[in-house]
Design an enzyme around this catalytic site. Structure first.
Site, PDB file in Angstrom:
ATOM      1  N   ASP A  31       0.754  -1.113  -0.076  1.00 16.16           N
ATOM      2  CA  ASP A  31      -0.034  -0.098   0.084  1.00 16.16           C
ATOM      3  C   ASP A  31       1.006   1.313   0.146  1.00 16.16           C
ATOM      4  O   ASP A  31       1.802   1.341   0.734  1.00 16.16           O
ATOM      5  CB  ASP A  31      -0.841   0.044   1.388  1.00 16.16           C
ATOM      6  CG  ASP A  31      -2.097   0.894   1.110  1.00 16.16           C
ATOM      7  OD1 ASP A  31      -2.185   1.448  -0.176  1.00 16.16           O
ATOM      8  OD2 ASP A  31      -2.708   1.044   2.073  1.00 16.16           O
ATOM      9  N   GLY A  32       0.468   2.243  -0.621  1.00 17.16           N
ATOM     10  CA  GLY A  32       1.009   3.606  -0.530  1.00 17.16           C
ATOM     11  C   GLY A  32       1.564   4.096  -1.877  1.00 17.16           C
ATOM     12  O   GLY A  32       2.365   5.046  -1.926  1.00 17.16           O
ATOM     13  N   TRP A  36       2.725   7.935  -2.410  1.00 10.76           N
ATOM     14  CA  TRP A  36       4.138   8.306  -2.729  1.00 10.76           C
ATOM     15  C   TRP A  36       4.170   9.187  -3.840  1.00 10.76           C
ATOM     16  O   TRP A  36       5.227  10.247  -4.020  1.00 10.76           O
ATOM     17  CB  TRP A  36       4.860   6.878  -3.235  1.00 10.76           C
ATOM     18  CG  TRP A  36       6.425   7.065  -3.440  1.00 10.76           C
ATOM     19  CD1 TRP A  36       7.534   6.663  -2.532  1.00 10.76           C
ATOM     20  CD2 TRP A  36       6.837   7.170  -4.800  1.00 10.76           C
ATOM     21  NE1 TRP A  36       8.464   7.016  -3.367  1.00 10.76           N
ATOM     22  CE2 TRP A  36       8.629   6.910  -4.488  1.00 10.76           C
ATOM     23  CE3 TRP A  36       6.392   7.236  -6.049  1.00 10.76           C
ATOM     24  CZ2 TRP A  36       9.317   7.253  -5.519  1.00 10.76           C
ATOM     25  CZ3 TRP A  36       7.165   7.487  -7.068  1.00 10.76           C
ATOM     26  CH2 TRP A  36       8.509   7.674  -7.004  1.00 10.76           C
ATOM     27  N   HIS A  48       2.842   3.412  -9.057  1.00  4.81           N
ATOM     28  CA  HIS A  48       2.739   1.912  -9.143  1.00  4.81           C
ATOM     29  C   HIS A  48       4.033   1.552  -9.905  1.00  4.81           C
ATOM     30  O   HIS A  48       4.196   0.267  -9.655  1.00  4.81           O
ATOM     31  CB  HIS A  48       1.463   1.683 -10.145  1.00  4.81           C
ATOM     32  CG  HIS A  48       0.074   2.039  -9.257  1.00  4.81           C
ATOM     33  ND1 HIS A  48      -0.047   1.452  -8.195  1.00  4.81           N
ATOM     34  CD2 HIS A  48      -0.866   2.844  -9.638  1.00  4.81           C
ATOM     35  CE1 HIS A  48      -1.453   2.060  -8.003  1.00  4.81           C
ATOM     36  NE2 HIS A  48      -1.907   2.595  -8.615  1.00  4.81           N
ATOM     37  N   GLU A  78     -12.062  -5.343  -5.520  1.00  4.36           N
ATOM     38  CA  GLU A  78     -12.457  -3.580  -5.401  1.00  4.36           C
ATOM     39  C   GLU A  78     -11.862  -2.897  -6.180  1.00  4.36           C
ATOM     40  O   GLU A  78     -12.339  -1.488  -6.500  1.00  4.36           O
ATOM     41  CB  GLU A  78     -12.428  -3.554  -3.866  1.00  4.36           C
ATOM     42  CG  GLU A  78     -13.506  -4.124  -3.177  1.00  4.36           C
ATOM     43  CD  GLU A  78     -13.052  -5.683  -2.583  1.00  4.36           C
ATOM     44  OE1 GLU A  78     -13.924  -6.495  -2.486  1.00  4.36           O
ATOM     45  OE2 GLU A  78     -11.789  -5.717  -2.490  1.00  4.36           O
ATOM     46  N   TRP A  80     -11.211  -2.455  -8.909  1.00  4.93           N
ATOM     47  CA  TRP A  80     -11.925  -1.998 -10.435  1.00  4.93           C
ATOM     48  C   TRP A  80     -12.801  -0.937 -10.410  1.00  4.93           C
ATOM     49  O   TRP A  80     -13.066   0.016 -11.508  1.00  4.93           O
ATOM     50  CB  TRP A  80     -12.952  -3.284 -10.824  1.00  4.93           C
ATOM     51  CG  TRP A  80     -12.141  -4.600 -11.227  1.00  4.93           C
ATOM     52  CD1 TRP A  80     -12.499  -5.674 -10.332  1.00  4.93           C
ATOM     53  CD2 TRP A  80     -11.395  -4.770 -12.383  1.00  4.93           C
ATOM     54  NE1 TRP A  80     -11.454  -6.748 -11.104  1.00  4.93           N
ATOM     55  CE2 TRP A  80     -11.063  -6.334 -12.281  1.00  4.93           C
ATOM     56  CE3 TRP A  80     -11.163  -4.112 -13.470  1.00  4.93           C
ATOM     57  CZ2 TRP A  80     -10.206  -6.736 -13.218  1.00  4.93           C
ATOM     58  CZ3 TRP A  80     -10.244  -4.692 -14.408  1.00  4.93           C
ATOM     59  CH2 TRP A  80      -9.955  -6.214 -14.265  1.00  4.93           C
ATOM     60  N   LEU A 142      11.368 -20.381  -3.896  1.00  5.70           N
ATOM     61  CA  LEU A 142      10.496 -19.412  -3.335  1.00  5.70           C
ATOM     62  C   LEU A 142       9.188 -19.517  -4.282  1.00  5.70           C
ATOM     63  O   LEU A 142       9.219 -19.564  -5.531  1.00  5.70           O
ATOM     64  CB  LEU A 142      10.735 -18.117  -3.451  1.00  5.70           C
ATOM     65  CG  LEU A 142       9.901 -16.903  -3.089  1.00  5.70           C
ATOM     66  CD1 LEU A 142       9.532 -17.020  -1.578  1.00  5.70           C
ATOM     67  CD2 LEU A 142      10.388 -15.746  -3.252  1.00  5.70           C
ATOM     68  N   GLU A 218       0.851 -13.447  12.428  1.00  3.40           N
ATOM     69  CA  GLU A 218       1.379 -12.375  13.168  1.00  3.40           C
ATOM     70  C   GLU A 218       1.244 -11.153  12.012  1.00  3.40           C
ATOM     71  O   GLU A 218       1.475 -11.205  10.994  1.00  3.40           O
ATOM     72  CB  GLU A 218       2.667 -12.650  13.621  1.00  3.40           C
ATOM     73  CG  GLU A 218       2.948 -13.803  14.592  1.00  3.40           C
ATOM     74  CD  GLU A 218       2.348 -13.431  15.911  1.00  3.40           C
ATOM     75  OE1 GLU A 218       2.605 -12.037  16.310  1.00  3.40           O
ATOM     76  OE2 GLU A 218       1.828 -13.939  16.468  1.00  3.40           O
TER      77      GLU A 218
END
Length: 251
Positions: A31-32, A36, A48, A78, A80, A142, A218
């Site tokens: 997020d952000g 930014w 982005h 959401e 969209w 990974l 956590e």
């Protein structure tokens, strides 16, 4: 500030975490990006694009630390609702990211996956994602799991509908439905639940992300905006995770 970060080691140094203290599955709400960009008087899409660079860094660092699964909330059901120009740009990012980063992912033995309603994505997005999945399907390192067009309530609703249909058709007895049965019908049925959730930008909510799977995870929140999130921030989150006691409702 939600976090006070003090770093003594750089991410390039040898991994000092004990294996038993490393979260097996880390989920991140990235997020952000928009904030930014706004702080720099840039369009939201610039944020982005910068955030995509952070994804590359964090994937590499997660692999280095020894995290086995990294789930990234890339686009929600959401999202969209956002302006058309922004949505169109976001739909191009997976292709740009995977086209440039795929050779590194293959080299580093990373396996790409996706969870969400892929069929509702634009064809060019689906093509890029499918190519990455196919070319990395035999990798054993990974697991990079993108939540793309994903919503947890939608996921749970779909699981309930499937189970109800199986009961109606006589394929399943109502008494057979338990937590493990529901989990088998979720998009993460073959993945361990996240041990650690990270959310950037100062927001302290789940935003319809992995509501079932995060029951005993956590949480680690930071004011840092996603494009500014670094390898050191990831290591601090893992370090704090290692110092917590997880009792799963016990004593």
């Amino acid at each position: 500030m939600l976090d006070k970060l003090f770093f003594k080691k750089k991410s390039s140094e040898t991994n000092t975490f004990k294996e038993e203290n490393i979260p097996s599955h880390v989920a991140i709400i990235m997020d952000g990006n928009g904030r930014w960009a706004r702080k720099r008087a840039l369009p939201r899409i610039a944020g982005h694009h910068e955030g995509m660079k952070t994804v590359r860094k964090i994937v590499k660092e997660s692999n280095k630390i020894g995290i086995k699964v990294l789930t990234l909330y890339a686009f929600s059901t959401e999202n969209w609702k956002r302006p058309r120009e922004e949505v169109d740009f976001l739909m191009k990012l997976p292709g740009e990211f995977l086209n440039t980063f795929l050779p590194d992912l293959i080299k580093e033995n990373v396996q790409v996956r996706i969870m969400g309603k892929k069929e509702l994505l634009p064809l060019h997005t689906i093509k890029a994602v499918d190519e990455a999945i196919n070319k990395t399907k035999n990798n054993t390192g990974l697991i990079l799991n993108f939540a793309l067009n994903y919503g947890s309530r939608d996921e749970i609703t779909a699981a309930v509908k499937t189970l109800a249909s199986e009961v109606k058709q006589g394929k399943l007895e109502l008494s057979e439905i338990d937590e493990s049965m529901i989990e088998k019908h979720l998009m993460t049925h073959d993945l361990k639940d996240p041990d650690l959730l990270i959310r950037t930008s100062g927001e302290v909510r789940l935003s319809n992300f992995m509501l079932w799977q995060l029951a005993y995870s956590e949480f680690w929140f930071t004011d840092v905006l996603w494009p500014d999130f670094s390898e050191e921030h990831l290591r601090e989150a893992v370090s704090q995770f290692a110092g917590r006691g997880r009792r799963y409702g016990g004593v």
